[in-house]
Write an enzyme that holds these catalytic residues in place. Sequence first.
Site, PDB file in Angstrom:
ATOM      1  N   ASP A 209     -11.812 -12.365   9.967  1.00  0.00           N
ATOM      2  CA  ASP A 209     -10.811 -12.512   8.896  1.00  0.00           C
ATOM      3  C   ASP A 209      -9.482 -12.962   9.508  1.00  0.00           C
ATOM      4  OD1 ASP A 209      -9.583 -12.281   6.417  1.00  0.00           O
ATOM      5  OD2 ASP A 209      -9.213 -10.142   6.634  1.00  0.00           O
TER       6      ASP A 209
ATOM      7  N   ASP B 169      -5.097 -13.575  -3.719  1.00  0.00           N
ATOM      8  CA  ASP B 169      -4.622 -13.464  -2.333  1.00  0.00           C
ATOM      9  C   ASP B 169      -4.773 -14.815  -1.657  1.00  0.00           C
ATOM     10  OD1 ASP B 169      -4.007 -10.823  -2.673  1.00  0.00           O
ATOM     11  OD2 ASP B 169      -5.425 -10.047  -1.198  1.00  0.00           O
TER      12      ASP B 169
ATOM     13  N   HIS C 224       0.881  -1.164   0.000  1.00  0.00           N
ATOM     14  CA  HIS C 224       0.000   0.000   0.000  1.00  0.00           C
ATOM     15  C   HIS C 224       0.920   1.216   0.000  1.00  0.00           C
ATOM     16  CE1 HIS C 224      -2.241  -3.072   2.337  1.00  0.00           C
ATOM     17  NE2 HIS C 224      -3.321  -2.568   1.789  1.00  0.00           N
TER      18      HIS C 224
ATOM     19  N   GLU D 139      -9.680 -13.528  -2.621  1.00  0.00           N
ATOM     20  CA  GLU D 139      -8.894 -13.952  -1.446  1.00  0.00           C
ATOM     21  C   GLU D 139      -9.564 -15.140  -0.770  1.00  0.00           C
ATOM     22  OE1 GLU D 139      -7.187 -11.120   1.321  1.00  0.00           O
ATOM     23  OE2 GLU D 139      -7.921 -12.307   2.993  1.00  0.00           O
TER      24      GLU D 139
ATOM     25  N   ASP E 249      -1.514 -13.140   1.172  1.00  0.00           N
ATOM     26  CA  ASP E 249      -2.039 -12.043   1.984  1.00  0.00           C
ATOM     27  C   ASP E 249      -2.415 -12.636   3.342  1.00  0.00           C
ATOM     28  OD1 ASP E 249      -2.979  -9.734   2.979  1.00  0.00           O
ATOM     29  OD2 ASP E 249      -4.780  -9.620   1.749  1.00  0.00           O
TER      30      ASP E 249
ATOM     31  N   MET F  76       2.564  -5.779  -7.705  1.00  0.00           N
ATOM     32  CA  MET F  76       1.253  -5.180  -7.431  1.00  0.00           C
ATOM     33  C   MET F  76       1.389  -4.050  -6.412  1.00  0.00           C
ATOM     34  SD  MET F  76      -1.094  -5.291  -4.722  1.00  0.00           S
ATOM     35  CE  MET F  76      -1.835  -6.707  -3.913  1.00  0.00           C
TER      36      MET F  76
ATOM     37  N   HIS G 145     -11.681 -14.385   2.321  1.00  0.00           N
ATOM     38  CA  HIS G 145     -12.897 -13.584   2.149  1.00  0.00           C
ATOM     39  C   HIS G 145     -14.064 -14.417   1.628  1.00  0.00           C
ATOM     40  CE1 HIS G 145     -10.202  -9.767   1.812  1.00  0.00           C
ATOM     41  NE2 HIS G 145     -10.040 -10.424   2.938  1.00  0.00           N
TER      42      HIS G 145
ATOM     43  N   GLU H 191     -10.906  -6.567  -5.265  1.00  0.00           N
ATOM     44  CA  GLU H 191     -10.911  -7.595  -4.208  1.00  0.00           C
ATOM     45  C   GLU H 191     -12.167  -7.450  -3.346  1.00  0.00           C
ATOM     46  OE1 GLU H 191      -7.323  -7.640  -1.894  1.00  0.00           O
ATOM     47  OE2 GLU H 191      -8.234  -8.778  -0.268  1.00  0.00           O
TER      48      GLU H 191
ATOM     49  N   ASP I  10      -6.717 -14.575   8.084  1.00  0.00           N
ATOM     50  CA  ASP I  10      -5.467 -14.381   7.321  1.00  0.00           C
ATOM     51  C   ASP I  10      -4.376 -15.368   7.735  1.00  0.00           C
ATOM     52  OD1 ASP I  10      -6.447 -12.288   5.770  1.00  0.00           O
ATOM     53  OD2 ASP I  10      -5.807 -10.748   7.180  1.00  0.00           O
TER      54      ASP I  10
ATOM     55  N   LYS J  85     -14.782  -8.553  -0.208  1.00  0.00           N
ATOM     56  CA  LYS J  85     -14.787  -9.085   1.165  1.00  0.00           C
ATOM     57  C   LYS J  85     -16.179  -8.823   1.730  1.00  0.00           C
ATOM     58  CE  LYS J  85     -12.164  -8.749   5.494  1.00  0.00           C
ATOM     59  NZ  LYS J  85     -10.997  -8.123   6.151  1.00  0.00           N
TER      60      LYS J  85
ATOM     61  N   ASP K 219       2.478   1.796   3.328  1.00  0.00           N
ATOM     62  CA  ASP K 219       3.417   0.803   3.866  1.00  0.00           C
ATOM     63  C   ASP K 219       4.849   1.305   3.655  1.00  0.00           C
ATOM     64  OD1 ASP K 219       1.234  -0.814   4.324  1.00  0.00           O
ATOM     65  OD2 ASP K 219       1.566  -2.083   2.563  1.00  0.00           O
TER      66      ASP K 219
HETATM   67  C1  GCO Z   1      -7.902  -7.462   4.307  1.00  0.00           C
HETATM   68  C2  GCO Z   1      -7.511  -7.403   2.854  1.00  0.00           C
HETATM   69  C3  GCO Z   1      -6.280  -6.619   2.605  1.00  0.00           C
HETATM   70  C4  GCO Z   1      -6.064  -6.319   1.149  1.00  0.00           C
HETATM   71  C5  GCO Z   1      -4.965  -5.345   1.002  1.00  0.00           C
HETATM   72  C6  GCO Z   1      -4.516  -5.146  -0.412  1.00  0.00           C
HETATM   73  O1  GCO Z   1      -8.777  -8.229   4.583  1.00  0.00           O
HETATM   74  O2  GCO Z   1      -7.336  -6.737   5.130  1.00  0.00           O
HETATM   75  O3  GCO Z   1      -7.383  -8.701   2.409  1.00  0.00           O
HETATM   76  O4  GCO Z   1      -5.185  -7.296   3.147  1.00  0.00           O
HETATM   77  O5  GCO Z   1      -5.809  -7.461   0.405  1.00  0.00           O
HETATM   78  O6  GCO Z   1      -5.385  -4.144   1.539  1.00  0.00           O
HETATM   79  O7  GCO Z   1      -5.505  -4.646  -1.166  1.00  0.00           O
HETATM   80 MN    MN Z   2      -6.464  -9.441   0.610  1.00  0.00          MN
HETATM   81 MN    MN Z   3      -8.155 -10.327   4.044  1.00  0.00          MN
END
Ligand code: GCO
Ligand code: MN
Ligand code: MN
Length: 390
Positions: free
Chosen positions: A256, A246, A55, A218, A292, A89, A221, A182, A258, A184, A58
């Site tokens: 979420d 992702d 981002h 993702e 991700d 990306m 998600h 993306e 991850d 979610k 970041d």
């Molecule tokens: C989340 C998202 C993020 C995005 C990221 C890139 O659930 O926090 O998955 O991690 O993927 O902001 O666009």
């Molecule tokens: Mn993501």
């Molecule tokens: Mn996510």
Amino acid sequence: MDAYDPTPADRFSFGLWTVGNPGRDPFGEAVRPVLKPTELVKKLAECGAWGVNLHDNDLVPFGASAKERDTLVAEFKATLEDCGMVVPMATTNLFSHPIFKDGAFTANNPRVRAFALKKTLASIELGVELGAKIYVFWGGREGVECDACRDPRTAIARMRDALDFLCEYVKDRRYDLVFALEAKPNEPRSDIYMPTTGHMLHLISTLAHPEMVGVNPEVAHENMAGLSFVHAVAQAMEAKKLFHIDLNAQKIGRYDQDLRFGSEDLKQAFLLVRLLEGTAGGEPYRGPLHFDSHAYRTEDFDGVWEFARGSMRTYKLLKARAAEFDADPEVRQLVAEKRDPKLEPLLRGFSRDKAKQLAALELDASAVAREGLRYERLDQLLTEHLLGVR
Ligand code: GCO
Ligand code: MN
Ligand code: MN
């Protein structure tokens, strides 16, 4: 080093925000220090990754001066070059700053929407400068708790306006850049607009430049929504819209999470890798394989690099298992397509004559229904390949 250790040829990437995640959660403070982006790049390269994504914030903190920005970018580029890493990306942080509390492109206040667009334009410049070819849009706060605040159709139209504007910008600048949306379903908002990959695919078909826009599904998600991630990805691939992915892991019905790729629901992970790699014969995905995900909050930095290597190794292990599964003669026989040269031509391409032939078709439905399909055997074979005993 073995055959499953990652190399840059495998096209694995991580976000700066993933391995750099200090482990803060809504209930507790950070458990790891924040490393510099250049440190993260060096470590990722050592682990065998090919790319690093980011981002805007970041790398360049919110509100940094132009001079600070340029110094950080120059230092980052030099490290990328030293380590042989790429930035496939880039994306915009449209969720951390309090101005985005009501969303960014869909917010009710036009000043917020203007700020989101301005921030994204600057962030596209940053991404292009770093060599990114894919630009991700994750609408972190494009949603609601209080649904009465706007007509949801207005939110969709505002999202379309923003994407159309940004596509035009990229075309006007002649950048070699495509967009990936993306989805979610929720978190951090109660409901996020266009909550699944399928919703995004439809939105794309309504844009002014649909050819420039694909999706970034993702694992977590689609699982949060209780849906099959493999099917979402397959639909995107079939539509030639899988521009990015992702990878992570997630238990259905949770926040979420991850988690490290493959650490939950190995079977879905296997089927996903099989699909992406085309071991069953379909067209493979050739884009970046992006993780991700975050290391467990229990870990120190050794654990983070263990997590990064583990993510990539699991992908390669599953790829090898999938190739063996699809080469297994018994599997091939079980999945072989049934042929019927007389009937098949009737099933595609309407004509009045075909409709007439179908109406006159004599078919013993009960006899067809009596056939066992042997999917139990097929699924067991999958399990045995996955567990490494075949
Ligand atoms: C989340 C998202 C993020 C995005 C990221 C890139 O659930 O926090 O998955 O991690 O993927 O902001 O666009
Ligand atoms: Mn993501
Ligand atoms: Mn996510």
